[in-house]
Enzyme design. Structure first.
Site, short mmCIF file in Angstrom:
data_model
loop_
_atom_site.label_atom_id
_atom_site.label_comp_id
_atom_site.label_asym_id
_atom_site.label_seq_id
_atom_site.Cartn_x
_atom_site.Cartn_y
_atom_site.Cartn_z
N ASP A 1 1.69 -8.82 1.32
CA ASP A 1 2.59 -7.68 1.91
C ASP A 1 3.27 -8.42 3.33
OD1 ASP A 1 3.98 -5.25 2.25
OD2 ASP A 1 1.88 -4.13 2.55
N ASN B 1 0.98 -1.09 0.08
CA ASN B 1 -0.09 -0.06 -0.11
C ASN B 1 1.00 1.10 0.03
OD1 ASN B 1 0.39 0.73 2.78
ND2 ASN B 1 -0.18 -1.07 3.26
N1 AR6 Z 1 1.98 -15.84 -2.13
C1 AR6 Z 1 1.29 -15.44 -3.32
N2 AR6 Z 1 -0.11 -14.96 -3.33
C2 AR6 Z 1 -0.55 -14.56 -2.08
C3 AR6 Z 1 0.25 -14.86 -1.16
C4 AR6 Z 1 1.61 -15.32 -0.82
N3 AR6 Z 1 2.22 -15.66 0.14
N4 AR6 Z 1 -0.87 -14.26 0.17
C5 AR6 Z 1 -1.86 -13.67 -0.44
N5 AR6 Z 1 -1.62 -14.09 -1.77
P1 AR6 Z 1 -3.54 -8.95 -1.23
P2 AR6 Z 1 -3.99 -6.82 -2.93
C6 AR6 Z 1 -2.72 -13.66 -2.81
O1 AR6 Z 1 -4.72 -8.58 -0.49
O2 AR6 Z 1 -5.29 -6.97 -3.20
C7 AR6 Z 1 -2.15 -5.54 1.93
O3 AR6 Z 1 -2.79 -5.52 3.21
C8 AR6 Z 1 -4.20 -13.31 -2.36
O4 AR6 Z 1 -4.95 -14.79 -2.18
O5 AR6 Z 1 -2.28 -9.51 -0.54
O6 AR6 Z 1 -3.12 -5.96 -3.89
C9 AR6 Z 1 -1.41 -4.29 1.68
O7 AR6 Z 1 -0.64 -3.79 2.65
C10 AR6 Z 1 -4.65 -12.49 -3.67
O8 AR6 Z 1 -4.80 -13.19 -4.83
O9 AR6 Z 1 -3.10 -7.59 -2.02
C11 AR6 Z 1 -2.39 -3.43 0.93
O10 AR6 Z 1 -3.04 -2.66 2.02
C12 AR6 Z 1 -3.29 -11.45 -4.18
O11 AR6 Z 1 -2.23 -12.43 -3.40
C13 AR6 Z 1 -3.59 -4.22 0.31
O12 AR6 Z 1 -3.39 -5.43 1.19
C14 AR6 Z 1 -3.44 -10.16 -3.63
O13 AR6 Z 1 -3.80 -9.97 -2.30
C15 AR6 Z 1 -3.16 -4.62 -0.97
O14 AR6 Z 1 -4.20 -5.66 -1.47
#
Ligand code: AR6
Length: 178
Positions: free
Chosen positions: A35, A25
């Site tokens: 993240d 973010n």
């Molecule tokens: N490896 C690969 N993919 C993953 C992993 C992992 N270890 N963990 C989760 N995913 P998100 P955004 C997938 O929420 O939507 C954070 O709090 C997950 O299933 O991580 O861009 C940041 O600080 C989903 O398909 O990212 C921001 O505030 C994808 O990664 C916010 O979330 C993205 O989910 C960003 O939101």
């Protein structure tokens, strides 16, 4: 020269590519999802470097990308980018998502990084619709790697349903081009 985009199911923190991308973010102070996983696995050096970047140049706006070292990760670098928060699709979300991928790739090429792994940016907490995000991600990556064939790109999808959405988007993309 080889152009290479692969789609795999897995955990981004376990990738052995030279760089992995973080779906961060704008504060770069860490969070949940990818993240949180990257900061936990990489250790405190990543946050220290993120704080220095913020102090130097301010917040990382949606679509932009910055780079830190990978700390304890196998990857030498983490490229932190910020995807759009989905607000219905008329607030420039598609363009911002494409910018996030393209600017991450551009930073990698500038650093002479030869392999990079992406998570599915914005499709978790930021609620971007999966199929639409998959199409934009893969179109942007494909256009970029055609021009920069030395970089290998791996999309790392956490869930099986995410992987199949990206596989379908890829099949459509290839079909439309040929
Ligand atoms: N490896 C690969 N993919 C993953 C992993 C992992 N270890 N963990 C989760 N995913 P998100 P955004 C997938 O929420 O939507 C954070 O709090 C997950 O299933 O991580 O861009 C940041 O600080 C989903 O398909 O990212 C921001 O505030 C994808 O990664 C916010 O979330 C993205 O989910 C960003 O939101």
């Amino acid at each position: 020269m080889k152009t290479f985009v692969e789609l795999v199911q897995g955990d981004i923190t376990q990738q052995d590519t030279e760089a992995i991308v973080n779906a961060a973010n704008s504060s770069l102070m860490g969070g949940g999802g990818v993240d949180g996983a990257i900061h936990r696995a990489g250790g405190p050096v990543i946050l220290t470097e993120c704080k220095a970047i913020i102090a130097r140049q301010g917040r990382c706006e949606p679509g932009q990308a910055v780079i830190t070292s990978g700390g304890n990760l196998k990857a030498r670098y983490v490229i932190h980018t910020v995807g759009p928060i989905w607000q219905g699709g008329n607030k420039g979300e598609d363009v911002i998502l494409a910018n996030a991928y393209r600017n991450s790739l551009q930073l990698a090429v500038k650093k002479e990084i030869k392999s990079i792994a992406f998570p599915s940016i914005s499709t978790g907490a930021y609620r971007f619709p999966l199929d639409r995000a998959a199409r934009i991600a893969l179109e942007t990556i494909k256009t970029y790697v055609i021009k920069h064939p030395l970089i290998q790109v791996r999309m790392v999808l956490f869930k099986e349903s995410d992987l199949s959405a990206y596989q379908q988007a890829w099949a459509l993309l290839v079909k439309n081009v040929n």
